[in-house]
Design a protein around this motif. Structure first.
Motif, short mmCIF file in Angstrom:
data_model
loop_
_atom_site.label_atom_id
_atom_site.label_comp_id
_atom_site.label_asym_id
_atom_site.label_seq_id
_atom_site.Cartn_x
_atom_site.Cartn_y
_atom_site.Cartn_z
N ILE A 90 30.87 -34.93 2.34
CA ILE A 90 29.79 -33.94 2.25
C ILE A 90 28.44 -34.65 2.22
O ILE A 90 27.48 -34.22 2.88
N ALA A 91 28.34 -35.73 1.48
CA ALA A 91 27.09 -36.50 1.42
C ALA A 91 26.75 -37.10 2.79
O ALA A 91 25.58 -37.12 3.19
N ALA A 92 27.74 -37.58 3.50
CA ALA A 92 27.50 -38.14 4.83
C ALA A 92 27.03 -37.06 5.80
O ALA A 92 26.13 -37.30 6.62
N ALA A 93 27.61 -35.88 5.72
CA ALA A 93 27.17 -34.77 6.57
C ALA A 93 25.73 -34.39 6.23
O ALA A 93 24.95 -34.05 7.13
N GLY A 94 25.37 -34.45 4.97
CA GLY A 94 24.00 -34.20 4.57
C GLY A 94 23.04 -35.23 5.14
O GLY A 94 21.93 -34.90 5.56
N ALA A 95 23.46 -36.49 5.17
CA ALA A 95 22.62 -37.54 5.74
C ALA A 95 22.41 -37.32 7.24
O ALA A 95 21.30 -37.53 7.76
N VAL A 96 23.43 -36.87 7.93
CA VAL A 96 23.31 -36.57 9.36
C VAL A 96 22.36 -35.39 9.57
O VAL A 96 21.52 -35.40 10.48
N ALA A 97 22.45 -34.38 8.71
CA ALA A 97 21.55 -33.23 8.82
C ALA A 97 20.10 -33.65 8.62
O ALA A 97 19.21 -33.20 9.34
N ILE A 98 19.86 -34.52 7.65
CA ILE A 98 18.50 -35.02 7.42
C ILE A 98 18.01 -35.81 8.62
O ILE A 98 16.86 -35.67 9.06
N ALA A 99 18.87 -36.65 9.18
CA ALA A 99 18.47 -37.47 10.33
C ALA A 99 18.12 -36.61 11.54
O ALA A 99 17.11 -36.84 12.20
N THR A 100 18.94 -35.59 11.83
CA THR A 100 18.64 -34.74 12.97
C THR A 100 17.37 -33.92 12.73
O THR A 100 16.60 -33.69 13.66
N GLY A 101 17.14 -33.51 11.49
CA GLY A 101 15.90 -32.80 11.17
C GLY A 101 14.68 -33.70 11.31
O GLY A 101 13.64 -33.28 11.82
N PHE A 102 14.80 -34.93 10.87
CA PHE A 102 13.68 -35.87 10.96
C PHE A 102 13.35 -36.21 12.42
O PHE A 102 12.19 -36.24 12.81
N LEU A 103 14.37 -36.43 13.22
CA LEU A 103 14.16 -36.79 14.63
C LEU A 103 13.82 -35.59 15.50
O LEU A 103 13.21 -35.75 16.55
N GLY A 104 14.26 -34.40 15.10
CA GLY A 104 14.00 -33.21 15.91
C GLY A 104 14.94 -33.07 17.08
O GLY A 104 14.73 -32.27 17.98
N PHE A 105 15.99 -33.85 17.08
CA PHE A 105 16.96 -33.84 18.18
C PHE A 105 18.36 -33.72 17.62
O PHE A 105 18.76 -34.49 16.75
N CYS A 106 19.11 -32.76 18.12
CA CYS A 106 20.49 -32.57 17.71
C CYS A 106 21.39 -32.79 18.93
O CYS A 106 21.28 -32.05 19.92
N PRO A 107 22.25 -33.79 18.90
CA PRO A 107 23.11 -34.06 20.06
C PRO A 107 24.03 -32.88 20.40
O PRO A 107 24.26 -32.61 21.58
N MET A 108 24.53 -32.18 19.40
CA MET A 108 25.42 -31.06 19.68
C MET A 108 24.67 -29.91 20.36
O MET A 108 25.20 -29.25 21.24
N CYS A 109 23.43 -29.69 19.95
CA CYS A 109 22.61 -28.66 20.60
C CYS A 109 22.31 -29.06 22.04
O CYS A 109 22.28 -28.21 22.93
N ALA A 110 22.08 -30.34 22.27
CA ALA A 110 21.82 -30.82 23.62
C ALA A 110 23.05 -30.66 24.51
O ALA A 110 22.92 -30.37 25.71
N MET A 111 24.24 -30.82 23.94
CA MET A 111 25.47 -30.69 24.72
C MET A 111 25.66 -29.28 25.27
O MET A 111 26.21 -29.10 26.34
N VAL A 112 25.19 -28.28 24.52
CA VAL A 112 25.33 -26.90 24.97
C VAL A 112 24.10 -26.42 25.73
O VAL A 112 24.02 -25.25 26.12
N GLY A 113 23.12 -27.31 25.95
CA GLY A 113 21.97 -26.99 26.76
C GLY A 113 20.80 -26.35 26.04
O GLY A 113 19.94 -25.76 26.68
N ARG A 114 20.75 -26.46 24.75
CA ARG A 114 19.65 -25.86 23.98
C ARG A 114 18.38 -26.69 24.18
O ARG A 114 18.39 -27.89 24.06
N ARG A 115 17.26 -25.99 24.47
CA ARG A 115 15.98 -26.65 24.65
C ARG A 115 14.88 -25.80 24.03
O ARG A 115 15.00 -24.59 23.92
N LEU A 116 13.80 -26.45 23.64
CA LEU A 116 12.63 -25.73 23.15
C LEU A 116 11.87 -25.18 24.36
O LEU A 116 11.87 -25.79 25.42
#
Length: 68
Positions: free
Chosen positions: A39-65
């Protein structure tokens, strides 16, 4: 940068807050267990994607701003 941001500002903030909560829960409510560390590791990944503004899973399904 090598990637294009695909998370809006409000979602980046929510990922940061949620990630902090996940780390706290994993390490304080389940100390010393594999589930707590996971759970802590998943939280660290969530923080990293929020900080970078890029989510690889969202990119895989074609999500764009939307383009400005």
């Amino acid at each position: 940068m090598f990637y294009r941001k695909n998370l809006p500002g409000w979602e980046r903030a929510m990922r940061g807050i949620g990630g902090i909560m996940m780390i706290a829960y994993g390490l304080m409510a389940m100390p010393g267990t594999m589930a707590g560390y996971a759970i802590a590791a998943a939280g660290a990944v969530a923080i990293a994607t929020g900080f970078l503004g890029f989510c690889p899973m969202c990119a895989m399904v074609g999500r764009r701003l939307p383009s400005p």
